[in-house]
Design a protein around this motif. Structure first.
Motif, PDB file in Angstrom:
ATOM      1  N   TYR A 109       0.849  -1.189   0.000  1.00 10.23           N
ATOM      2  CA  TYR A 109       0.000   0.000   0.000  1.00 10.23           C
ATOM      3  C   TYR A 109       0.887   1.242   0.000  1.00 10.23           C
ATOM      4  N   SER A 147      -4.105  -7.362   6.544  1.00  3.10           N
ATOM      5  CA  SER A 147      -4.600  -8.717   6.797  1.00  3.10           C
ATOM      6  C   SER A 147      -5.414  -9.236   5.619  1.00  3.10           C
ATOM      7  N   ASN A 151      -8.612  -1.014  -1.204  1.00  2.00           N
ATOM      8  CA  ASN A 151      -7.919  -0.960   0.073  1.00  2.00           C
ATOM      9  C   ASN A 151      -8.741  -1.617   1.183  1.00  2.00           C
ATOM     10  N   LYS A 179      -7.197   1.272  18.272  1.00  3.56           N
ATOM     11  CA  LYS A 179      -6.689   0.085  17.590  1.00  3.56           C
ATOM     12  C   LYS A 179      -5.633  -0.638  18.427  1.00  3.56           C
ATOM     13  N   GLY A 231      -6.702  -3.215   3.997  1.00  7.62           N
ATOM     14  CA  GLY A 231      -5.782  -3.488   5.095  1.00  7.62           C
ATOM     15  C   GLY A 231      -4.866  -4.660   4.813  1.00  7.62           C
ATOM     16  N   VAL A 259       2.565   1.418  10.252  1.00  2.22           N
ATOM     17  CA  VAL A 259       1.493   1.281  11.245  1.00  2.22           C
ATOM     18  C   VAL A 259       2.071   1.167  12.646  1.00  2.22           C
ATOM     19  N   ASP A 304      -2.861  -3.188  -2.482  1.00  2.00           N
ATOM     20  CA  ASP A 304      -4.014  -2.922  -1.623  1.00  2.00           C
ATOM     21  C   ASP A 304      -4.548  -1.498  -1.807  1.00  2.00           C
ATOM     22  N   ASN A 312      -6.151  -4.964  13.873  1.00  2.00           N
ATOM     23  CA  ASN A 312      -5.221  -4.067  13.180  1.00  2.00           C
ATOM     24  C   ASN A 312      -3.798  -4.152  13.712  1.00  2.00           C
TER      25      ASN A 312
END
Length: 327
Positions: free
Chosen positions: A13, A73, A69, A223, A71, A215, A42, A180
């Motif tokens: 991403y 996972s 998009n 999260k 994420g 992240v 993504d 997340n």
């Protein structure tokens, strides 16, 4: 017989400025012709598309999958659904690997019949490069119950990218799209429970880049509480499958609380999570040093001790890469 020995899944991403280094390290693999590369785009909005088009047009074993998009996972799950290799592994788009990584890991997997092969990694932070988390001093094949114990106490790392997984094992699982943070931890544990043996290598192959935009480096938010969700899921799984290992699962849970406690202490959002902060503090203070010595790795024991003394000291030391990534 599978055409590819390993499927490498790369979720991407907006990684245009890192991606070529990552992909070049895959192409440089000594068994590259036997590797399937699945890149899941993504929903990138930068120049990622152009980079991927260049590589896919030049390499027949590249598969590019473009999705909306959803994420990391979800992107990894899409990659797994399309993987055809005998083993499956993952690389993050801002990381890279040593040229002999997959040849050595695959050879070990074949020679030992292991379902999972785990190795150490390097941490790259600017001009500084450190060898980190060397799993063992000597290679070792361990059976499921010993792998569970090693994982829960903190001797085995939680990262999917430092491991290769037998396709039959990994096909029965997927990453939770509702989690997340700490999604690696839960996924790896599920796979260990479904494996007969895990091979621990003394070598380090994977270069983890401390990307300030990642992240893992974002400020505290709701999260971050996913750590607690994952910890509770791991405790439940352990209770159901290996109840005798519950003290080790409890120790992992407390070590995850220590991390969250330190993050909350340093966060400007602490006032919005005051009740959770106090609950974490209480759990940490009540967890006995005796149990910590018995059921935690040295690293997790020190983290607990520092958290009991001062979350400020814990954060200061945890922010040091040399300490953060040591065993």
């Amino acid at each position: 017989m599978n055409k590819y020995c390993i499927s490498v899944i790369i979720p991407v991403y907006n990684a245009e400025k890192y991606l070529e280094k990552c992909l070049d390290s895959i192409i440089a693999q000594t068994i590259y012709e036997e590797i399937e590369v699945i890149v899941v785009n993504d929903g990138s909005t930068d120049g990622t598309d152009m980079v991927l088009e260049k590589y896919s047009s030049a390499h027949s074993n590249f598969t590019i999958i473009k999705i909306e998009n959803g994420g990391v996972s979800n992107a990894r799950n899409v990659g797994m659904q399309n993987a055809k290799g005998e083993f499956v592994t993952f690389v993050d788009a801002d990381d890279w690997i040593e040229p002999d990584c997959y040849e050595k890991m695959y050879r070990v997997a074949k020679d030992s019949s292991a379902d999972i092969v785990a190795a150490g990694m390097f941490i790259d932070a600017g001009a500084e490069e450190l060898v980190v988390r060397k799993l063992v001093d000597e290679d070792a094949l361990i059976h499921q119950i010993d792998a569970v114990k090693s994982y829960l106490c903190g001797d085995m790392d939680v990262h999917v990218c430092t491991k290769i997984f037998r396709h039959e094992v990994i096909a029965a699982h997927e990453f939770s799209v509702n989690i997340n943070i700490a999604e690696d931890r839960l996924f790896v544990y599920e796979c260990i429970i479904d494996s007969n043996t895990v091979y621990m290598m003394k070598d380090c192959f994977y270069h983890y880049f401390q990307n300030e935009d990642s992240v893992m480096n974002q400020s505290f938010s709701k999260k971050n509480l996913d750590n607690i969700t994952v910890g509770k899921k791991i405790k439940k799984m352990t209770r159901d499958v290996y109840p005798d290992m519950m003290p080790y699962a409890e120790s992992m849970y407390v070590s995850m609380e220590c991390r969250l406690y330190g993050e909350l202490y340093a966060s400007s959002e602490k006032r919005n999570f005051e009740k959770i902060y106090e609950e974490l503090k209480k759990d940490i203070q009540e967890y006995s040093i005796f149990n910590a010595i018995k059921y935690m790795s040295k690293k997790h024991f020190i983290a607990l001790l520092l958290s009991k003394i001062s979350p400020s000291i814990y954060n200061t030391l945890r922010g040091n890469s040399r300490l953060k990534f040591r065993k």
